[in-house]
Design an enzyme around this catalytic site. Structure first.
Site, PDB file in Angstrom:
ATOM      1  N   THR A  39       0.830  -1.207   0.000  1.00 16.27           N
ATOM      2  CA  THR A  39       0.000   0.000   0.000  1.00 16.27           C
ATOM      3  C   THR A  39       0.865   1.258   0.000  1.00 16.27           C
ATOM      4  O   THR A  39       0.402   2.319  -0.384  1.00 16.27           O
ATOM      5  CB  THR A  39      -0.918   0.023   1.241  1.00 16.27           C
ATOM      6  OG1 THR A  39      -0.133  -0.332   2.376  1.00 16.27           O
ATOM      7  CG2 THR A  39      -2.067  -0.942   1.114  1.00 16.27           C
ATOM      8  N   SER A  44      31.829  -5.164   6.210  1.00 20.50           N
ATOM      9  CA  SER A  44      30.707  -5.613   7.018  1.00 20.50           C
ATOM     10  C   SER A  44      31.064  -6.922   7.690  1.00 20.50           C
ATOM     11  O   SER A  44      31.751  -7.765   7.092  1.00 20.50           O
ATOM     12  CB  SER A  44      29.480  -5.798   6.130  1.00 20.50           C
ATOM     13  OG  SER A  44      28.575  -6.657   6.757  1.00 20.50           O
ATOM     14  N   ALA A  64      14.830 -11.993   4.959  1.00 18.87           N
ATOM     15  CA  ALA A  64      13.740 -12.546   5.774  1.00 18.87           C
ATOM     16  C   ALA A  64      12.482 -11.690   5.683  1.00 18.87           C
ATOM     17  O   ALA A  64      11.484 -11.979   6.330  1.00 18.87           O
ATOM     18  CB  ALA A  64      14.190 -12.642   7.231  1.00 18.87           C
ATOM     19  N   SER A 105      16.380  -5.727   6.234  1.00 22.16           N
ATOM     20  CA  SER A 105      17.781  -5.495   6.578  1.00 22.16           C
ATOM     21  C   SER A 105      18.323  -4.347   5.725  1.00 22.16           C
ATOM     22  O   SER A 105      19.220  -3.621   6.147  1.00 22.16           O
ATOM     23  CB  SER A 105      18.592  -6.769   6.335  1.00 22.16           C
ATOM     24  OG  SER A 105      18.404  -7.221   5.012  1.00 22.16           O
ATOM     25  N   SER A 106      17.757  -4.167   4.533  1.00 23.39           N
ATOM     26  CA  SER A 106      18.246  -3.104   3.654  1.00 23.39           C
ATOM     27  C   SER A 106      17.932  -1.723   4.229  1.00 23.39           C
ATOM     28  O   SER A 106      18.798  -0.849   4.274  1.00 23.39           O
ATOM     29  CB  SER A 106      17.670  -3.259   2.241  1.00 23.39           C
ATOM     30  OG  SER A 106      16.287  -3.473   2.299  1.00 23.39           O
ATOM     31  N   ASP A 125       9.481   0.869   4.910  1.00 20.82           N
ATOM     32  CA  ASP A 125      10.527   0.267   5.746  1.00 20.82           C
ATOM     33  C   ASP A 125      11.412   1.349   6.357  1.00 20.82           C
ATOM     34  O   ASP A 125      11.761   1.297   7.543  1.00 20.82           O
ATOM     35  CB  ASP A 125      11.398  -0.676   4.909  1.00 20.82           C
ATOM     36  CG  ASP A 125      10.566  -1.722   4.181  1.00 20.82           C
ATOM     37  OD1 ASP A 125       9.388  -1.892   4.538  1.00 20.82           O
ATOM     38  OD2 ASP A 125      11.095  -2.357   3.253  1.00 20.82           O
TER      39      ASP A 125
HETATM   40  C1  GLA Z   1       8.958  -4.172   0.739  1.00 20.87           C
HETATM   41  C2  GLA Z   1       9.163  -2.716   0.315  1.00 20.87           C
HETATM   42  C3  GLA Z   1       8.164  -1.795   1.009  1.00 20.87           C
HETATM   43  C4  GLA Z   1       6.738  -2.295   0.859  1.00 20.87           C
HETATM   44  C5  GLA Z   1       6.650  -3.787   1.205  1.00 20.87           C
HETATM   45  C6  GLA Z   1       5.293  -4.359   0.907  1.00 20.87           C
HETATM   46  O1  GLA Z   1       9.273  -4.327   2.085  1.00 20.87           O
HETATM   47  O2  GLA Z   1      10.474  -2.297   0.648  1.00 20.87           O
HETATM   48  O3  GLA Z   1       8.303  -0.483   0.503  1.00 20.87           O
HETATM   49  O4  GLA Z   1       6.243  -2.031  -0.418  1.00 20.87           O
HETATM   50  O5  GLA Z   1       7.611  -4.552   0.508  1.00 20.87           O
HETATM   51  O6  GLA Z   1       4.343  -3.826   1.739  1.00 20.87           O
END
Ligand code: GLA
Length: 384
Positions: free
Chosen positions: A39, A71, A127, A131-132, A176
């Site tokens: 979304t 790293s 996972a 992590s990114s 994220d």
């Molecule tokens: C990944 C993307 C987010 C989001 C989700 C799905 O984590 O990095 O921006 O779109 O997928 O909700």
């Protein structure tokens, strides 16, 4: 004894590798998304939280335009000359931290005088726990401090997304990075991706815990399904003549169905109904109504499995087997095509749910999932 990944560990390893002390250590967490999937890039609603697993970035300054990055998880030091005339080519895992250096330099107009960076993380990769974003936000908040650039937390989150989109080449949204920047203990982050309003929602989990069931099926958002879902949403926006899918309400779904092909309609239906579920979930968490949360998670998972088609048989099994063993709510989390599912489980029942899920995986012939609980935690910060 398990290795403790923390700021002191990152500082120590920095010193051992580069032979001098870092100017500081910054960290940023991964995230789990409670609800609101795919979304964010549709100007919709999301409800993630920052988890108690972080990436630590120990950083030292140089003056020769070179950026070195190493790293704990990877061997060798990657070295890039930012002082050269042309933009350096950034590839592999180092594109995440180095992409942020490049984007922050572009955004602030600050020349890259050079850095040594050492990263240590206990956020599992691949996972679906981002992590990114943890790497991007740890490096970005550090550079913002070191350069005294004055960027807001939202600006830093968007810079992380820009690095991921333009340098890494994954067409992801910004949920994220917002979770990683705005996370608060015991709370989820309710983000409206149209107004960009961010609000912490206290979760009041009490005796419940969030169990992560990582299928260990690796996924990459730089290729494949994620990009094709995003394209389908964009094409629906064009056909419907709206500016984003947020402009389509549930009342408009009938009309939408007439205008779109069957598959594109199901993609849109997922996004439109998921926004409603996020709003309802905010209310349900506020009321500690775990029955309602269970229903909303179930509807969200079914929508991702059947309409948006981003679940996998292993993710479905994690959801089904955890619910059968007593979880009150479960759904896959993150971008999909692998990665993890989450379940809300009463603390006392966590061990038996974990055992039941592991047994179900073995019986189905899958490798056992990596399972652990996560706690809503503080967002990006300076540690040392
Ligand atoms: C990944 C993307 C987010 C989001 C989700 C799905 O984590 O990095 O921006 O779109 O997928 O909700």
């Amino acid at each position: 004894m398990a290795l403790t990944i923390d700021a002191a560990f990152a500082a120590r390893n920095f010193e051992e590798l580069y032979g001098y002390s870092p100017v500081g250590v910054w960290s940023a967490p991964g995230r789990a998304n409670l609800i609101g999937e795919h979304t964010d890039y549709n100007a919709g609603l999301v409800l993630p939280f920052a988890i108690n697993r972080r990436t630590f970035a120990a950083i030292g300054q140089r003056t020769d335009g070179t950026v070195r990055v190493a790293s704990e998880g990877f061997h060798g030091v990657i070295e890039v000359d930012f002082g050269a005339q042309s933009t350096p080519t950034l590839e592999g895992w180092s594109a995440y931290p180095l992409g942020v250096v490049q984007v922050l330099s572009e955004l602030t107009g600050h020349a890259v005088e050079g850095f040594d960076i050492y990263l240590a993380s206990d956020v599992p990769t691949g996972a679906g726990l981002s992590s990114s974003a943890a790497i991007e936000c740890a490096v970005a908040i550090a550079l913002n401090d070191i350069w005294d650039a004055g960027l807001s937390r939202s600006d830093i989150a968007l810079a992380g997304q820009r690095a991921e989109n333009t340098v890494v080449g994954a067409p992801t949204g910004f949920m994220d990075q917002f979770a990683s920047m705005f996370g608060e203990p015991d709370s989820a982050i309710f983000l409206d991706c149209r107004s960009m309003d961010v609000r912490a929602v206290p979760l009041g989990l009490g005796d419940f815990e969030v169990l992560v069931m990582d299928t260990q099926e690796k996924h990459s958002h730089a290729t494949g399904g994620y990009a094709s879902r995003r394209k389908a949403c964009d094409s629906a926006v064009d056909v419907m003549g709206v500016s984003t899918l947020r402009d389509i309400t549930t009342d408009m779904l009938n009309e939408t169905q007439q205008k779109l092909d069957e598959e594109t309609f199901r993609r849109v239906k997922h996004v439109v109904t998921e926004n409603v579920r996020v709003e309802n979930a905010v209310a349900a968490f506020g009321a500690r109504d775990f029955e309602a949360i269970g229903e909303l998670f179930a509807a969200s998972h079914a929508s991702m499995r059947d309409d948006f088609e981003i679940s996998t048989p292993a993710l479905d099994l994690a959801v089904e087997s955890s619910l059968a063993a007593g979880a009150v709510a479960a759904r896959m989390t993150g971008g999909g095509f692998g990665g993890a599912a989450i379940a809300l489980v009463a603390s006392a029942q966590v061990p038996e749910v974990m055992t039941a899920v592991a047994e179900a995986f073995t019986a189905a012939g899958y490798q056992p999932p990596l399972q652990f609980t996560v706690v809503p935690s503080q967002g990006a910060r300076r540690d040392i």
